[in-house]
Design an enzyme around this catalytic site. Structure first.
Site, PDB file in Angstrom:
ATOM      1  N   GLY A  46      72.118 -30.586  54.950  1.00 19.97           N
ATOM      2  CA  GLY A  46      71.899 -29.945  53.657  1.00 19.97           C
ATOM      3  C   GLY A  46      73.237 -29.553  53.058  1.00 19.97           C
ATOM      4  O   GLY A  46      74.204 -29.336  53.788  1.00 19.97           O
ATOM      5  N   GLN A  51      78.893 -24.936  47.783  1.00 17.35           N
ATOM      6  CA  GLN A  51      79.733 -25.382  48.904  1.00 17.35           C
ATOM      7  C   GLN A  51      80.765 -26.427  48.503  1.00 17.35           C
ATOM      8  O   GLN A  51      81.653 -26.756  49.289  1.00 17.35           O
ATOM      9  CB  GLN A  51      78.873 -25.946  50.029  1.00 17.35           C
ATOM     10  CG  GLN A  51      78.011 -24.888  50.691  1.00 17.35           C
ATOM     11  CD  GLN A  51      77.241 -25.497  51.836  1.00 17.35           C
ATOM     12  OE1 GLN A  51      76.213 -26.114  51.635  1.00 17.35           O
ATOM     13  NE2 GLN A  51      77.751 -25.342  53.046  1.00 17.35           N
ATOM     14  N   CYS A  93      76.542 -24.069  59.583  1.00 22.31           N
ATOM     15  CA  CYS A  93      76.769 -24.265  58.148  1.00 22.31           C
ATOM     16  C   CYS A  93      78.090 -24.993  57.971  1.00 22.31           C
ATOM     17  O   CYS A  93      79.068 -24.677  58.647  1.00 22.31           O
ATOM     18  CB  CYS A  93      76.821 -22.902  57.460  1.00 22.31           C
ATOM     19  SG  CYS A  93      77.138 -23.001  55.695  1.00 22.31           S
ATOM     20  N   LEU A  94      78.093 -25.971  57.062  1.00 24.64           N
ATOM     21  CA  LEU A  94      79.322 -26.733  56.826  1.00 24.64           C
ATOM     22  C   LEU A  94      80.450 -25.831  56.331  1.00 24.64           C
ATOM     23  O   LEU A  94      81.623 -26.169  56.477  1.00 24.64           O
ATOM     24  CB  LEU A  94      79.070 -27.848  55.799  1.00 24.64           C
ATOM     25  CG  LEU A  94      78.111 -28.964  56.246  1.00 24.64           C
ATOM     26  CD1 LEU A  94      77.868 -29.935  55.105  1.00 24.64           C
ATOM     27  CD2 LEU A  94      78.646 -29.700  57.468  1.00 24.64           C
ATOM     28  N   HIS A 135      67.870 -22.050  54.210  1.00 21.73           N
ATOM     29  CA  HIS A 135      69.333 -22.024  54.279  1.00 21.73           C
ATOM     30  C   HIS A 135      69.949 -22.397  52.925  1.00 21.73           C
ATOM     31  O   HIS A 135      70.865 -21.731  52.441  1.00 21.73           O
ATOM     32  CB  HIS A 135      69.785 -22.992  55.385  1.00 21.73           C
ATOM     33  CG  HIS A 135      71.255 -23.007  55.645  1.00 21.73           C
ATOM     34  ND1 HIS A 135      71.822 -22.519  56.798  1.00 21.73           N
ATOM     35  CD2 HIS A 135      72.288 -23.466  54.900  1.00 21.73           C
ATOM     36  CE1 HIS A 135      73.143 -22.671  56.735  1.00 21.73           C
ATOM     37  NE2 HIS A 135      73.454 -23.262  55.594  1.00 21.73           N
ATOM     38  N   GLU A 136      69.417 -23.467  52.315  1.00 18.00           N
ATOM     39  CA  GLU A 136      69.989 -23.929  51.036  1.00 18.00           C
ATOM     40  C   GLU A 136      69.641 -22.976  49.886  1.00 18.00           C
ATOM     41  O   GLU A 136      70.475 -22.718  49.022  1.00 18.00           O
ATOM     42  CB  GLU A 136      69.539 -25.362  50.721  1.00 18.00           C
ATOM     43  CG  GLU A 136      69.950 -26.412  51.749  1.00 18.00           C
ATOM     44  CD  GLU A 136      71.414 -26.339  52.186  1.00 18.00           C
ATOM     45  OE1 GLU A 136      72.276 -26.026  51.342  1.00 18.00           O
ATOM     46  OE2 GLU A 136      71.678 -26.560  53.380  1.00 18.00           O
ATOM     47  N   HIS A 139      71.972 -20.160  50.004  1.00 23.98           N
ATOM     48  CA  HIS A 139      73.278 -20.511  49.420  1.00 23.98           C
ATOM     49  C   HIS A 139      73.265 -20.307  47.910  1.00 23.98           C
ATOM     50  O   HIS A 139      74.228 -19.796  47.340  1.00 23.98           O
ATOM     51  CB  HIS A 139      73.604 -21.994  49.677  1.00 23.98           C
ATOM     52  CG  HIS A 139      74.388 -22.238  50.930  1.00 23.98           C
ATOM     53  ND1 HIS A 139      75.593 -21.635  51.201  1.00 23.98           N
ATOM     54  CD2 HIS A 139      74.140 -23.045  51.989  1.00 23.98           C
ATOM     55  CE1 HIS A 139      76.053 -22.058  52.377  1.00 23.98           C
ATOM     56  NE2 HIS A 139      75.187 -22.911  52.879  1.00 23.98           N
TER      57      HIS A 139
HETATM   58 ZN   LIG Z   1      75.254 -23.769  54.725  1.00 26.49          ZN
END
Ligand SMILES: [Zn+2]
Length: 171
Positions: A46, A51, A93-94, A135-136, A139
């Protein structure tokens, strides 16, 4: 184009993204394509627009990591409308590379969002997909998964990130 991923510490990750009101523009379609490309390059399931430094309510998800074209999801202006049950699993998380924590999340989640053409839809996901929805959407509300772990663990992560920043290994 592959965007670099913004890391924890950048204010854009802790701001609520702006609603998207214009659909079917070449810019939006290009951005969606670039987000999938950036997500696959980073080996994520995701990616949310903040991000890549864009404060807009847009996220892409593919829990098949590119294996199944039917698993590609575009979420625009998403809201969680229903959440039930619970699951505990490791989450990463990236924007927080090399960290992973156990996070409690609802097991089954229904989301309401718009697609790339602005068409509203609802979708229910379980397990990993439910986790990705949450999660998204977090964000896009300026929230990171570490807000769901204990204050102690969060402080530990913050301290480690600060150390990496001082070493110039976290930008
Ligand atoms: Zn993330």
């Amino acid at each position: 184009m592959i965007y670099p991923i913004v890391k924890y510490g950048q204010p854009v990750l802790e701001q609520r993204g702006a609603d998207i009101t214009e659909f079917d523009t070449p810019e939006l379609h290009q951005l969606i394509e670039d987000m999938f490309e950036s997500m696959y390059a980073a080996k994520g399931v995701g990616l949310a627009a903040p991000q890549i430094g864009i404060s807009k309510r847009l996220a892409v998800i593919d829990t098949s990591t590119g294996e199944d074209p039917g698993a590609k999801l575009v979420l625009i202006n998403p809201e969680i409308v229903k959440a039930e049950g619970s699951q505990k699993s490791e989450e990463g998380c990236l924007s927080l590379p090399s960290f992973r924590e156990q996070v409690n999340r609802p097991q089954k989640v229904t989301i309401r969002a718009q697609d790339a053409h602005g068409k509203p839809f609802e979708m229910t996901g379980e397990d990993l997909l439910a986790r990705a929805f949450l999660h998204e959407t977090d964000h896009l509300n300026g929230k990171l998964y570490i807000s769901h772990v204990s204050a102690l663990k969060r402080d530990l992560i913050r301290r480690k990130v600060r150390k990496l920043q001082k070493l110039g290994e976290w930008e």
